[in-house]
Enzyme design. Sequence first.
Site, short mmCIF file in Angstrom:
data_model
loop_
_atom_site.label_atom_id
_atom_site.label_comp_id
_atom_site.label_asym_id
_atom_site.label_seq_id
_atom_site.Cartn_x
_atom_site.Cartn_y
_atom_site.Cartn_z
N PRO A 33 0.62 -1.06 0.12
CA PRO A 33 0.02 -0.07 0.04
C PRO A 33 0.84 1.16 0.09
O PRO A 33 1.92 1.24 0.74
CB PRO A 33 -0.99 -0.10 1.25
CG PRO A 33 0.08 -1.23 1.98
CD PRO A 33 0.65 -1.90 1.41
N ASP A 34 0.48 2.33 -0.74
CA ASP A 34 1.13 3.44 -0.68
C ASP A 34 0.72 4.27 0.49
O ASP A 34 -0.16 3.77 1.38
CB ASP A 34 0.76 4.26 -1.96
CG ASP A 34 -0.62 4.68 -2.01
OD1 ASP A 34 -1.34 4.56 -1.39
OD2 ASP A 34 -0.55 5.26 -3.30
N PHE A 35 0.94 5.61 0.72
CA PHE A 35 0.28 6.45 1.71
C PHE A 35 -0.93 7.02 1.48
O PHE A 35 -1.84 7.03 2.28
CB PHE A 35 1.47 7.61 2.22
CG PHE A 35 2.52 7.17 3.04
CD1 PHE A 35 2.37 5.96 3.39
CD2 PHE A 35 3.47 8.27 3.21
CE1 PHE A 35 3.91 5.60 4.37
CE2 PHE A 35 4.63 7.70 4.27
CZ PHE A 35 4.55 6.46 4.51
N ARG A 36 -1.11 7.68 0.37
CA ARG A 36 -2.33 8.51 0.10
C ARG A 36 -3.38 8.17 -0.82
O ARG A 36 -4.36 8.89 -0.84
CB ARG A 36 -1.83 9.77 -0.56
CG ARG A 36 -0.83 10.67 0.48
CD ARG A 36 -0.28 12.12 -0.06
NE ARG A 36 0.55 12.70 0.96
CZ ARG A 36 1.68 12.45 1.46
NH1 ARG A 36 2.52 11.28 0.84
NH2 ARG A 36 2.36 12.89 2.41
N ASN A 104 10.97 4.89 -2.55
CA ASN A 104 10.61 3.63 -1.80
C ASN A 104 11.69 3.15 -1.00
O ASN A 104 12.82 3.28 -1.33
CB ASN A 104 10.13 2.66 -2.98
CG ASN A 104 8.88 3.27 -3.54
OD1 ASN A 104 8.22 4.30 -2.93
ND2 ASN A 104 8.47 2.56 -4.59
N ASP A 106 11.52 -0.58 -0.44
CA ASP A 106 11.33 -2.04 -0.52
C ASP A 106 12.21 -2.69 -1.16
O ASP A 106 12.33 -3.97 -1.12
CB ASP A 106 9.64 -1.80 -1.07
CG ASP A 106 9.51 -1.32 -2.56
OD1 ASP A 106 10.83 -1.26 -3.22
OD2 ASP A 106 8.55 -1.00 -2.65
N HIS A 121 15.26 7.27 0.53
CA HIS A 121 14.69 7.19 1.81
C HIS A 121 15.38 5.58 2.46
O HIS A 121 14.53 5.18 3.42
CB HIS A 121 13.38 7.20 1.94
CG HIS A 121 12.64 8.58 1.57
ND1 HIS A 121 11.17 8.83 1.07
CD2 HIS A 121 13.22 9.93 1.79
CE1 HIS A 121 11.41 10.06 1.04
NE2 HIS A 121 12.33 10.62 1.28
#
Length: 238
Positions: A33-36, A104, A106, A121
């Site tokens: 899932p993303d944030f927004r 990302n 991940d 990040h």
Amino acid sequence: MEDKIAQLKEMIADSDNIVFFGGAGVSTESGIPDFRSVDGLYNQKWKYPPETILSRSFFERDPAEYYRFHREKLVIDGVKPNRAHLRLAQLEQEGKLKAVITQNIDGLHQAAGSKNVLELHGSILRAYCSRCRKPYPAEIINKGSGVPRCSCGGVIRPDIVLYEEPLDNDIVRSAISYIRNADILIIGGTSLNVYPAAGLINYYRGKKLVLINLSETPYDSYADLIIHEKIGEVFSRV
Ligand code: CNA
């Protein structure tokens, strides 16, 4: 849609200096899932919003709650790169794509085979001791429970940039250089809301800014080509 795909295909065919800048939307088709988005982490029920839990002060104040969120929401077993990750890796192999700059954490671009990935990040696939900086494999976090500790007694943390922490200078410098010198800048799967990362795209000087994102972004009016479709779908066709 068809003519936009054709236009992007032609742009890619004509260039050997493409740079990709992406975010959480690149991995939603892999099941992360993303944030927004509506089903993103902002719209799920947690005691605090994700940017609070994922902040330096919260991590220091309540590492146990941080790790509960980390293990439940950031570590997803069995995720695989999708068609966007795979096509980007292929474009690098073909000598067309110079760098993937990602927000990302991940590791899916590397899993797809991309070599030059600038992780603004950091990555949840690495960990280190917050006191003595000894590196640890991510399994110590992902497979364990509670707050993982180093032999020195320090708290082990994931090698990600938490909110309130600065980005790595060398990575930022390198990202700016790639963006500034890019012929085509493809931006995808990012709301362009998280700074300073989003601000890096202001260094682009060219006239081929491509934006592939499901929802609108504050930069839509600057794009030379804008595609509001799923990014995996788009990359499977170019
Ligand atoms: P965001 O703010 O959640 O925005 C994601 C954007 O992607 C939204 O505008 C969506 O409309 C769009 N989107 C979602 N799915 C697709 C799709 N299939 N195709 C095209 N567009 C899509 O995420 P940002 O990356 O902009 O925000 C930056 C944060 C989110 C960074 O700090 C990341 O570390 C953090 N994050 C990362 C991951 C990950 O590593 N996979 C997951 C969740 C959050």
